[in-house]
Design a protein around this motif. Structure first.
Motif, PDB file in Angstrom:
ATOM      1  N   ASP A 100       0.835  -1.211   0.000  1.00 31.54           N
ATOM      2  CA  ASP A 100       0.000   0.000   0.000  1.00 31.54           C
ATOM      3  C   ASP A 100       0.866   1.257   0.000  1.00 31.54           C
ATOM      4  O   ASP A 100       0.567   2.225  -0.705  1.00 31.54           O
ATOM      5  CB  ASP A 100      -0.927   0.021   1.217  1.00 31.54           C
ATOM      6  N   GLU A 101       1.933   1.245   0.794  1.00 29.17           N
ATOM      7  CA  GLU A 101       2.827   2.406   0.871  1.00 29.17           C
ATOM      8  C   GLU A 101       3.548   2.613  -0.469  1.00 29.17           C
ATOM      9  O   GLU A 101       3.692   3.742  -0.937  1.00 29.17           O
ATOM     10  CB  GLU A 101       3.841   2.222   1.994  1.00 29.17           C
ATOM     11  N   PHE A 102       3.990   1.524  -1.081  1.00 27.33           N
ATOM     12  CA  PHE A 102       4.650   1.607  -2.388  1.00 27.33           C
ATOM     13  C   PHE A 102       3.703   2.213  -3.419  1.00 27.33           C
ATOM     14  O   PHE A 102       4.069   3.108  -4.178  1.00 27.33           O
ATOM     15  CB  PHE A 102       5.098   0.212  -2.832  1.00 27.33           C
ATOM     16  N   ARG A 103       2.483   1.730  -3.441  1.00 26.39           N
ATOM     17  CA  ARG A 103       1.475   2.221  -4.386  1.00 26.39           C
ATOM     18  C   ARG A 103       1.184   3.708  -4.130  1.00 26.39           C
ATOM     19  O   ARG A 103       1.140   4.513  -5.061  1.00 26.39           O
ATOM     20  CB  ARG A 103       0.211   1.377  -4.233  1.00 26.39           C
ATOM     21  N   ALA A 104       1.005   4.064  -2.873  1.00 25.38           N
ATOM     22  CA  ALA A 104       0.692   5.452  -2.513  1.00 25.38           C
ATOM     23  C   ALA A 104       1.835   6.406  -2.837  1.00 25.38           C
ATOM     24  O   ALA A 104       1.599   7.583  -3.124  1.00 25.38           O
ATOM     25  CB  ALA A 104       0.337   5.541  -1.030  1.00 25.38           C
ATOM     26  N   ALA A 105       3.070   5.906  -2.826  1.00 30.11           N
ATOM     27  CA  ALA A 105       4.223   6.757  -3.134  1.00 30.11           C
ATOM     28  C   ALA A 105       4.176   7.273  -4.570  1.00 30.11           C
ATOM     29  O   ALA A 105       4.821   8.271  -4.893  1.00 30.11           O
ATOM     30  CB  ALA A 105       5.520   5.979  -2.896  1.00 30.11           C
ATOM     31  N   HIS A 106       3.407   6.621  -5.421  1.00 27.16           N
ATOM     32  CA  HIS A 106       3.297   7.049  -6.813  1.00 27.16           C
ATOM     33  C   HIS A 106       2.234   8.133  -7.015  1.00 27.16           C
ATOM     34  O   HIS A 106       2.203   8.780  -8.062  1.00 27.16           O
ATOM     35  CB  HIS A 106       2.970   5.851  -7.711  1.00 27.16           C
ATOM     36  N   LEU A 107       1.374   8.325  -6.039  1.00 20.34           N
ATOM     37  CA  LEU A 107       0.280   9.280  -6.193  1.00 20.34           C
ATOM     38  C   LEU A 107       0.767  10.726  -6.280  1.00 20.34           C
ATOM     39  O   LEU A 107       0.289  11.489  -7.120  1.00 20.34           O
ATOM     40  CB  LEU A 107      -0.730   9.133  -5.057  1.00 20.34           C
ATOM     41  N   GLY A 108       1.717  11.118  -5.449  1.00 19.28           N
ATOM     42  CA  GLY A 108       2.214  12.499  -5.454  1.00 19.28           C
ATOM     43  C   GLY A 108       2.801  12.910  -6.797  1.00 19.28           C
ATOM     44  O   GLY A 108       2.365  13.908  -7.400  1.00 19.28           O
ATOM     45  N   PRO A 109       3.794  12.164  -7.309  1.00 20.62           N
ATOM     46  CA  PRO A 109       4.358  12.527  -8.617  1.00 20.62           C
ATOM     47  C   PRO A 109       3.319  12.480  -9.740  1.00 20.62           C
ATOM     48  O   PRO A 109       3.345  13.319 -10.646  1.00 20.62           O
ATOM     49  CB  PRO A 109       5.443  11.472  -8.840  1.00 20.62           C
ATOM     50  N   LEU A 110       2.403  11.514  -9.682  1.00 20.39           N
ATOM     51  CA  LEU A 110       1.363  11.420 -10.704  1.00 20.39           C
ATOM     52  C   LEU A 110       0.456  12.647 -10.661  1.00 20.39           C
ATOM     53  O   LEU A 110       0.140  13.236 -11.699  1.00 20.39           O
ATOM     54  CB  LEU A 110       0.540  10.141 -10.508  1.00 20.39           C
TER      55      LEU A 110
END
Length: 100
Positions: A34-44
Protein backbone atom coordinates in the motif's frame (compact mmCIF):
# COMPACT_ATOMS: atom_id res chain seq x y z
CA UNK A 1 8.89 7.24 5.14
CA UNK A 2 10.86 5.66 2.30
CA UNK A 3 10.87 1.89 1.98
CA UNK A 4 13.71 -0.09 0.42
CA UNK A 5 13.34 -1.87 -2.91
CA UNK A 6 14.24 -5.13 -1.19
CA UNK A 7 11.40 -4.71 1.31
CA UNK A 8 8.97 -3.76 -1.47
CA UNK A 9 10.00 -6.78 -3.54
CA UNK A 10 9.69 -9.18 -0.60
CA UNK A 11 6.25 -7.83 0.28
CA UNK A 12 5.06 -8.08 -3.32
CA UNK A 13 6.36 -11.63 -3.60
CA UNK A 14 4.76 -12.65 -0.29
CA UNK A 15 1.34 -11.36 -1.33
CA UNK A 16 1.45 -12.45 -4.96
CA UNK A 17 2.53 -16.00 -4.12
CA UNK A 18 0.90 -16.38 -0.67
CA UNK A 19 4.30 -16.67 1.02
CA UNK A 20 3.57 -15.44 4.50
CA UNK A 21 3.44 -17.54 7.63
CA UNK A 22 1.39 -15.45 10.01
CA UNK A 23 -1.35 -12.86 9.91
CA UNK A 24 1.18 -10.28 11.10
CA UNK A 25 3.47 -11.06 8.15
CA UNK A 26 0.51 -10.71 5.80
CA UNK A 27 -0.53 -7.37 7.32
CA UNK A 28 3.02 -6.03 7.18
CA UNK A 29 3.42 -7.05 3.52
CA UNK A 30 0.02 -5.54 2.72
CA UNK A 31 1.04 -2.25 4.37
CA UNK A 32 4.33 -2.15 2.43
CA UNK A 33 2.55 -2.70 -0.90
CA UNK A 34 0.00 0.00 0.00
CA UNK A 35 2.83 2.41 0.87
CA UNK A 36 4.65 1.61 -2.39
CA UNK A 37 1.48 2.22 -4.39
CA UNK A 38 0.69 5.45 -2.51
CA UNK A 39 4.22 6.76 -3.13
CA UNK A 40 3.30 7.05 -6.81
CA UNK A 41 0.28 9.28 -6.19
CA UNK A 42 2.21 12.50 -5.45
CA UNK A 43 4.36 12.53 -8.62
CA UNK A 44 1.36 11.42 -10.70
CA UNK A 45 -0.81 14.23 -9.32
CA UNK A 46 1.96 16.81 -9.86
CA UNK A 47 2.35 15.69 -13.47
CA UNK A 48 -1.41 15.75 -14.03
CA UNK A 49 -1.71 19.24 -12.55
CA UNK A 50 1.17 20.60 -14.64
CA UNK A 51 -0.25 19.07 -17.80
CA UNK A 52 -3.67 20.48 -16.97
CA UNK A 53 -2.16 23.98 -16.62
CA UNK A 54 -0.39 23.60 -19.95
CA UNK A 55 -3.57 22.42 -21.68
CA UNK A 56 -5.62 25.23 -20.12
CA UNK A 57 -3.14 27.78 -21.50
CA UNK A 58 -3.81 26.50 -25.01
CA UNK A 59 -7.57 27.00 -24.69
CA UNK A 60 -8.61 23.82 -26.46
CA UNK A 61 -10.93 21.17 -25.02
CA UNK A 62 -9.37 18.07 -23.53
CA UNK A 63 -10.09 15.06 -21.36
CA UNK A 64 -7.56 14.24 -18.65
CA UNK A 65 -7.63 11.26 -16.29
CA UNK A 66 -5.17 9.66 -13.91
CA UNK A 67 -5.22 6.35 -12.11
CA UNK A 68 -3.18 4.15 -9.81
CA UNK A 69 -3.15 0.46 -10.66
CA UNK A 70 -5.28 -1.45 -8.18
CA UNK A 71 -3.48 -3.78 -5.81
CA UNK A 72 -5.09 -7.03 -7.06
CA UNK A 73 -4.02 -6.21 -10.63
CA UNK A 74 -0.49 -5.42 -9.44
CA UNK A 75 -0.22 -8.75 -7.64
CA UNK A 76 -1.64 -10.66 -10.61
CA UNK A 77 0.89 -9.01 -12.89
CA UNK A 78 3.73 -9.96 -10.54
CA UNK A 79 2.70 -13.60 -10.78
CA UNK A 80 2.01 -13.59 -14.50
CA UNK A 81 5.23 -11.84 -15.57
CA UNK A 82 7.55 -13.10 -12.83
CA UNK A 83 8.85 -9.59 -12.12
CA UNK A 84 9.64 -7.80 -8.88
CA UNK A 85 7.23 -5.19 -7.55
CA UNK A 86 9.89 -2.46 -7.65
CA UNK A 87 10.23 -3.12 -11.41
CA UNK A 88 6.59 -2.48 -12.31
CA UNK A 89 6.48 0.44 -14.70
CA UNK A 90 2.76 1.13 -14.84
CA UNK A 91 1.78 1.66 -11.22
CA UNK A 92 0.37 5.05 -12.18
CA UNK A 93 -1.09 6.18 -15.46
CA UNK A 94 -2.22 9.38 -17.10
CA UNK A 95 -4.46 9.69 -20.16
CA UNK A 96 -5.01 12.82 -22.23
CA UNK A 97 -7.49 13.00 -25.07
CA UNK A 98 -7.48 16.09 -27.30
CA UNK A 99 -9.32 16.81 -30.57
CA UNK A 100 -7.37 16.72 -33.84
Amino acid sequence: MSISKTRVDRAGDALARNRYRTDDEYLEADDVVDEFRAAHLGPLTETTTELQRWLDDHGRPYYLAQRLKRKPQMLRKLTRLSVRLSQLQDVGGLRVIVPQ
